[in-house]
Design a protein around this motif. Sequence first.
Motif, PDB file in Angstrom:
ATOM      1  N   TRP A  80      26.569  36.744  46.669  1.00 53.37           N
ATOM      2  CA  TRP A  80      28.121  36.539  46.776  1.00 53.37           C
ATOM      3  C   TRP A  80      28.117  36.720  48.389  1.00 53.37           C
ATOM      4  O   TRP A  80      27.627  37.608  49.044  1.00 53.37           O
ATOM      5  CB  TRP A  80      29.152  37.615  46.230  1.00 53.37           C
ATOM      6  N   GLU A 127      30.417  39.974  51.410  1.00 51.69           N
ATOM      7  CA  GLU A 127      30.888  41.204  50.465  1.00 51.69           C
ATOM      8  C   GLU A 127      31.595  42.201  51.491  1.00 51.69           C
ATOM      9  O   GLU A 127      32.673  42.878  51.312  1.00 51.69           O
ATOM     10  CB  GLU A 127      29.607  41.743  49.691  1.00 51.69           C
ATOM     11  N   MET A 156      34.589  41.256  50.061  1.00 57.18           N
ATOM     12  CA  MET A 156      34.408  40.582  48.706  1.00 57.18           C
ATOM     13  C   MET A 156      34.834  39.108  48.633  1.00 57.18           C
ATOM     14  O   MET A 156      35.583  38.775  47.645  1.00 57.18           O
ATOM     15  CB  MET A 156      34.709  41.441  47.515  1.00 57.18           C
ATOM     16  N   MET A 157      34.621  38.544  49.610  1.00 54.90           N
ATOM     17  CA  MET A 157      35.157  37.158  50.093  1.00 54.90           C
ATOM     18  C   MET A 157      34.683  36.077  48.954  1.00 54.90           C
ATOM     19  O   MET A 157      35.287  35.474  48.244  1.00 54.90           O
ATOM     20  CB  MET A 157      34.915  36.608  51.242  1.00 54.90           C
ATOM     21  N   SER A 159      33.196  36.527  45.987  1.00 60.90           N
ATOM     22  CA  SER A 159      33.346  36.857  44.472  1.00 60.90           C
ATOM     23  C   SER A 159      34.808  36.768  44.326  1.00 60.90           C
ATOM     24  O   SER A 159      35.432  36.448  43.428  1.00 60.90           O
ATOM     25  CB  SER A 159      32.957  38.191  44.220  1.00 60.90           C
ATOM     26  N   GLY A 160      35.694  36.998  45.392  1.00 56.78           N
ATOM     27  CA  GLY A 160      37.128  36.979  45.453  1.00 56.78           C
ATOM     28  C   GLY A 160      37.652  35.499  45.139  1.00 56.78           C
ATOM     29  O   GLY A 160      38.686  35.360  44.582  1.00 56.78           O
ATOM     30  N   ALA A 191      41.015  35.398  43.257  1.00 58.85           N
ATOM     31  CA  ALA A 191      41.813  36.478  43.789  1.00 58.85           C
ATOM     32  C   ALA A 191      42.818  35.794  45.367  1.00 58.85           C
ATOM     33  O   ALA A 191      43.598  36.450  45.311  1.00 58.85           O
ATOM     34  CB  ALA A 191      41.190  37.557  44.353  1.00 58.85           C
ATOM     35  N   TYR A 224      45.125  47.799  45.448  1.00 58.82           N
ATOM     36  CA  TYR A 224      43.863  47.222  44.559  1.00 58.82           C
ATOM     37  C   TYR A 224      43.881  47.881  43.413  1.00 58.82           C
ATOM     38  O   TYR A 224      43.663  48.950  43.127  1.00 58.82           O
ATOM     39  CB  TYR A 224      42.576  47.339  45.435  1.00 58.82           C
ATOM     40  N   ASP A 246      31.537  43.217  44.045  1.00 51.40           N
ATOM     41  CA  ASP A 246      31.826  42.048  43.647  1.00 51.40           C
ATOM     42  C   ASP A 246      32.154  42.214  42.335  1.00 51.40           C
ATOM     43  O   ASP A 246      32.809  41.388  41.578  1.00 51.40           O
ATOM     44  CB  ASP A 246      30.754  41.278  44.008  1.00 51.40           C
ATOM     45  N   TYR A 306      35.771  41.763  40.797  1.00 47.64           N
ATOM     46  CA  TYR A 306      36.177  40.378  40.683  1.00 47.64           C
ATOM     47  C   TYR A 306      35.464  39.675  39.276  1.00 47.64           C
ATOM     48  O   TYR A 306      36.349  39.115  38.621  1.00 47.64           O
ATOM     49  CB  TYR A 306      36.143  39.633  41.667  1.00 47.64           C
ATOM     50  N   ARG A 308      37.208  40.511  36.059  1.00 46.35           N
ATOM     51  CA  ARG A 308      38.520  39.955  35.526  1.00 46.35           C
ATOM     52  C   ARG A 308      38.097  38.468  34.806  1.00 46.35           C
ATOM     53  O   ARG A 308      38.923  37.938  34.027  1.00 46.35           O
ATOM     54  CB  ARG A 308      39.313  39.268  36.981  1.00 46.35           C
TER      55      ARG A 308
END
Length: 399
Positions: free
Chosen positions: A134, A137, A146-147, A149-150, A155, A334, A368, A371, A374
């Motif tokens: 990812w 992170e 966590m860009m 995976s976000g 997100a 969060y 990661d 995310y 979810r």
Amino acid sequence: MDMPATKPDITKLCVNGQRLWDSLMELAQIGATEKGGVCRLTLTDLDKQGRDLVCAWAREAGMTVTIDRIGNGFMRRPGRNNALPPIVTGSHIDTQPTGGKFDGNYGVLAGIEVVRTLNDHGIETEAPIEVAFWTNEEGSRFVPVMMGSGVFAKAFTLEHAYAATDTEGKTVKGELERIGYVGEQVPGDHPIGAYFETHIEQGPVLEDHDKTIGVVTGVLGIRWYDCVVTGMEAHAGPTPMALRKDALQIATHLMQEVVACAHRHPPHGRGTVGMVQVHPNSRNVIPGRVKFSIDLRNASDALCDAMDADIRAVAAKLSAESGLPIEITPVSNYPAQPFHPDCIAAVQKAADALGYSNMPAVSGAGHDAVYMARLAPAGMIFIEAGCNVLLQAMLERAR
Ligand SMILES: [Zn+2]
């Protein structure tokens, strides 16, 4: 591929620890620091070198590599039934400026070692297996953390991530293009059957309990606040004690309560004041205004709510008694992220079967996997030595 007449007993299968170690050491040479750590900030030339090496290892192991538009990589080993969503593991290979050899890197290379081990033994899985890395992170060069995976989990948007700039004004988009890691795939447009992440613990609990494996049940919710206590600036000498409005005295009282609040919400409550600004910060002036940060964490949103109510009640009481205004402003929130019972059970079962001492654990820091949880059943493995647990937990889901 024909099925062998007698299946190897895959429950006894173990990874090649030396090969995993060698790969970790080789990757750690890219951006190696004099102190024995690694500085490989996201989307730098060094990050490109690290990505290139990991992708080359994946291709050597017979995997195909897909890059998405935020530069996340998915390295895929086909299964017998490729219509099934893949069982995915992964983490990140970017580091902090003073990062270590294992944070994130272990999670990615452990995934590759799982695939190498399956190859060694000619084992096919029903579902495909993928190893992901990812993008960004760590969040030390570009915010948010966590860009990759976000964006994948929606997100926040790809455009939002692309526009992030570093201290030199360089953008994520520009840097991704420069290192050649803008792929075609739309982030998130990629099925995930289940997700496992192996990660160093980043805390003292496993060692304190003398355990090898932490079976991670979830990630703590995090609430950040700014707190301001307003008093009255006055000269230290001429102002008698009874006539003072000393903001720092009230603030320090409340800071102690932040920690006490965490103790009132065990076992996973956390309370931290890490940043304090005293105004005017002068030796002989009674502080007129104190601003400080509050970081509260706990294992569920309900417990985070309870800590929020607790600290606000204490602040209201202190304010009423002292006559000094106290303002508590939320900065970010969060939610807590419990992991999936089936994934937790798979990790637990694998650790038990392998005879590794283990204990349930919570993650106090973001990963990661938060995310991914979810989107699909997810779990995490905290390690002192966890690659065999990853192998067995993935086989449990993929076979
Ligand atoms: Zn990490």
